[in-house]
Design a protein around this motif. Structure first.
Motif, PDB file in Angstrom:
ATOM      1  N   UNK A 176     -61.603 -29.919 -12.987  1.00  0.00           N
ATOM      2  CA  UNK A 176     -62.328 -29.789 -14.154  1.00  0.00           C
ATOM      3  C   UNK A 176     -61.398 -28.845 -15.073  1.00  0.00           C
ATOM      4  N   UNK A 177     -61.655 -29.349 -16.304  1.00  0.00           N
ATOM      5  CA  UNK A 177     -61.112 -28.361 -17.593  1.00  0.00           C
ATOM      6  C   UNK A 177     -61.844 -27.111 -17.279  1.00  0.00           C
ATOM      7  N   UNK A 178     -60.994 -25.886 -17.474  1.00  0.00           N
ATOM      8  CA  UNK A 178     -61.593 -24.532 -17.555  1.00  0.00           C
ATOM      9  C   UNK A 178     -61.823 -24.272 -18.965  1.00  0.00           C
ATOM     10  N   UNK A 179     -62.968 -24.112 -19.414  1.00  0.00           N
ATOM     11  CA  UNK A 179     -63.136 -23.624 -20.891  1.00  0.00           C
ATOM     12  C   UNK A 179     -62.362 -22.314 -21.350  1.00  0.00           C
ATOM     13  N   UNK A 180     -62.757 -21.426 -20.425  1.00  0.00           N
ATOM     14  CA  UNK A 180     -62.083 -19.958 -20.926  1.00  0.00           C
ATOM     15  C   UNK A 180     -61.682 -19.133 -19.765  1.00  0.00           C
ATOM     16  N   UNK A 181     -60.591 -18.864 -19.756  1.00  0.00           N
ATOM     17  CA  UNK A 181     -59.944 -17.667 -18.940  1.00  0.00           C
ATOM     18  C   UNK A 181     -59.711 -16.283 -19.637  1.00  0.00           C
ATOM     19  N   UNK A 182     -60.288 -15.169 -19.732  1.00  0.00           N
ATOM     20  CA  UNK A 182     -59.874 -13.926 -20.027  1.00  0.00           C
ATOM     21  C   UNK A 182     -58.916 -13.518 -19.146  1.00  0.00           C
ATOM     22  N   UNK A 183     -57.893 -12.823 -19.660  1.00  0.00           N
ATOM     23  CA  UNK A 183     -56.589 -12.456 -19.109  1.00  0.00           C
ATOM     24  C   UNK A 183     -56.399 -10.801 -19.572  1.00  0.00           C
ATOM     25  N   UNK A 184     -56.313  -9.844 -18.401  1.00  0.00           N
ATOM     26  CA  UNK A 184     -56.237  -8.750 -18.796  1.00  0.00           C
ATOM     27  C   UNK A 184     -54.852  -8.275 -17.930  1.00  0.00           C
ATOM     28  N   UNK A 185     -53.819  -7.756 -18.613  1.00  0.00           N
ATOM     29  CA  UNK A 185     -52.499  -7.303 -18.077  1.00  0.00           C
ATOM     30  C   UNK A 185     -52.508  -5.726 -18.202  1.00  0.00           C
ATOM     31  N   UNK A 186     -52.467  -4.979 -17.088  1.00  0.00           N
ATOM     32  CA  UNK A 186     -52.445  -3.522 -17.079  1.00  0.00           C
ATOM     33  C   UNK A 186     -51.097  -3.131 -16.979  1.00  0.00           C
ATOM     34  N   UNK A 187     -50.583  -2.445 -17.983  1.00  0.00           N
ATOM     35  CA  UNK A 187     -49.178  -1.931 -18.103  1.00  0.00           C
ATOM     36  C   UNK A 187     -49.087  -0.504 -17.112  1.00  0.00           C
ATOM     37  N   UNK A 188     -48.283  -0.367 -16.346  1.00  0.00           N
ATOM     38  CA  UNK A 188     -48.282   1.065 -15.441  1.00  0.00           C
ATOM     39  C   UNK A 188     -47.635   2.005 -16.398  1.00  0.00           C
ATOM     40  N   UNK A 189     -47.473   3.241 -15.954  1.00  0.00           N
ATOM     41  CA  UNK A 189     -47.293   4.534 -16.380  1.00  0.00           C
ATOM     42  C   UNK A 189     -45.764   4.415 -17.122  1.00  0.00           C
ATOM     43  N   UNK A 190     -44.756   3.647 -16.554  1.00  0.00           N
ATOM     44  CA  UNK A 190     -43.396   3.909 -16.893  1.00  0.00           C
ATOM     45  C   UNK A 190     -43.020   2.525 -17.418  1.00  0.00           C
ATOM     46  N   UNK A 191     -43.794   1.620 -17.713  1.00  0.00           N
ATOM     47  CA  UNK A 191     -43.653   0.158 -18.482  1.00  0.00           C
ATOM     48  C   UNK A 191     -44.298   0.113 -19.668  1.00  0.00           C
ATOM     49  N   UNK A 192     -43.639   0.200 -21.042  1.00  0.00           N
ATOM     50  CA  UNK A 192     -44.473  -0.002 -22.246  1.00  0.00           C
ATOM     51  C   UNK A 192     -44.406  -1.330 -22.562  1.00  0.00           C
ATOM     52  N   UNK A 193     -45.269  -1.974 -23.008  1.00  0.00           N
ATOM     53  CA  UNK A 193     -45.458  -3.248 -23.710  1.00  0.00           C
ATOM     54  C   UNK A 193     -44.762  -3.420 -24.873  1.00  0.00           C
ATOM     55  N   UNK A 194     -43.893  -4.394 -25.218  1.00  0.00           N
ATOM     56  CA  UNK A 194     -43.337  -4.625 -26.505  1.00  0.00           C
ATOM     57  C   UNK A 194     -43.693  -5.827 -27.238  1.00  0.00           C
ATOM     58  N   UNK A 195     -43.765  -7.011 -26.805  1.00  0.00           N
ATOM     59  CA  UNK A 195     -44.412  -8.118 -27.393  1.00  0.00           C
ATOM     60  C   UNK A 195     -44.933  -9.214 -26.356  1.00  0.00           C
ATOM     61  N   UNK A 196     -45.704  -9.889 -27.014  1.00  0.00           N
ATOM     62  CA  UNK A 196     -46.313 -11.051 -26.310  1.00  0.00           C
ATOM     63  C   UNK A 196     -47.487 -11.562 -26.828  1.00  0.00           C
ATOM     64  N   UNK A 197     -48.025 -12.181 -26.214  1.00  0.00           N
ATOM     65  CA  UNK A 197     -49.477 -13.067 -26.802  1.00  0.00           C
ATOM     66  C   UNK A 197     -50.574 -11.955 -26.325  1.00  0.00           C
ATOM     67  N   UNK A 198     -51.529 -11.971 -27.493  1.00  0.00           N
ATOM     68  CA  UNK A 198     -52.819 -11.365 -27.306  1.00  0.00           C
ATOM     69  C   UNK A 198     -52.714 -10.236 -28.119  1.00  0.00           C
ATOM     70  N   UNK A 199     -53.734  -9.224 -27.694  1.00  0.00           N
ATOM     71  CA  UNK A 199     -54.035  -7.791 -28.252  1.00  0.00           C
ATOM     72  C   UNK A 199     -53.767  -6.710 -27.214  1.00  0.00           C
ATOM     73  N   UNK A 200     -52.926  -5.658 -27.824  1.00  0.00           N
ATOM     74  CA  UNK A 200     -52.442  -4.611 -26.818  1.00  0.00           C
ATOM     75  C   UNK A 200     -53.088  -3.216 -27.255  1.00  0.00           C
ATOM     76  N   UNK A 201     -53.811  -2.521 -26.385  1.00  0.00           N
ATOM     77  CA  UNK A 201     -54.380  -1.395 -26.600  1.00  0.00           C
ATOM     78  C   UNK A 201     -53.723  -0.151 -25.945  1.00  0.00           C
ATOM     79  N   UNK A 202     -53.034   0.381 -26.920  1.00  0.00           N
ATOM     80  CA  UNK A 202     -52.014   1.499 -26.519  1.00  0.00           C
ATOM     81  C   UNK A 202     -52.852   2.590 -25.762  1.00  0.00           C
TER      82      UNK A 202
END
Length: 178
Positions: free
Chosen positions: A86-112
């Motif tokens: 079946x088609x999945x209508x919605x998947x909410x994805x949360x990617x938790x970055x660790x202490x020594x890895x900092x987000x730079x770019x990619x899809x979505x909204x990042x909370x510093x």
């Protein structure tokens, strides 16, 4: 008799308010509901440093695997696959970055403040997958301890949750040598 009638009415009212409602559930004649179930996986990989060309692995260990240096670019790949029919209508994805890895770019909204990247995948068809590329950077040499750090402080964790609250998760660990 009055008590029995009141109890039945109260129970009926409570069941109306306690029933979960999802866009993919349909009421059943006579009471209850039937819900479509979804099957999916999420796979988190990291690109091996210095190899380039899309050499992706799940984890990099402290003994024989290449290590990242402070302030080095880290490329991640998330692959979400609909393994159901079946088609999945919605998947909410949360990617938790660790202490020594900092987000730079990619899809979505990042909370510093929380170091969480969130985004939604909509209408993922049966048998289809979606690949999301993310770019991050290891912390600078003043922040990372001297030696090899290869633990929860360098483990990136991702979770996907569907309409029904069903989830899958994965993680990818890297090692930083300072």
């Amino acid at each position: 008799m009055k008590k029995l009638l009141f109890s039945i009415l109260l129970l009926g009212a409570l069941s109306v308010f306690s029933t979960k409602a999802f866009a993919d559930c349909q009421p059943i004649y006579g009471g209850g509901q039937t819900c479509t179930t979804f099957n999916f996986t999420i796979d988190k990989k990291v690109e091996v440093p210095g190899k380039g060309g899309g050499n992706w692995v799940h984890n990099l260990g402290p003994i024989n695997d290449p290590r990242f240096s402070p302030s080095q670019t880290v490329n991640y790949e998330l692959i979400v696959t609909n393994t159901g029919s079946n088609t999945i209508p919605t998947l909410n994805v949360t990617d938790q970055f660790p202490q020594f890895i900092n987000f730079v770019s990619g899809a979505g909204s990042f909370d510093t403040n929380s170091k969480k990247l969130t985004f939604t995948i909509s209408n993922l068809g049966a048998g289809q997958n979606q690949t999301i590329k993310l770019q991050a950077q290891t912390a600078d040499s003043k922040t990372v301890p001297v030696g090899v750090t290869c633990d929860d402080r360098t483990t990136n964790k991702v979770t996907a949750v569907d309409n029904n609250g069903i989830s899958d998760n994965d993680s990818s660990t890297v090692c930083i040598q300072n």
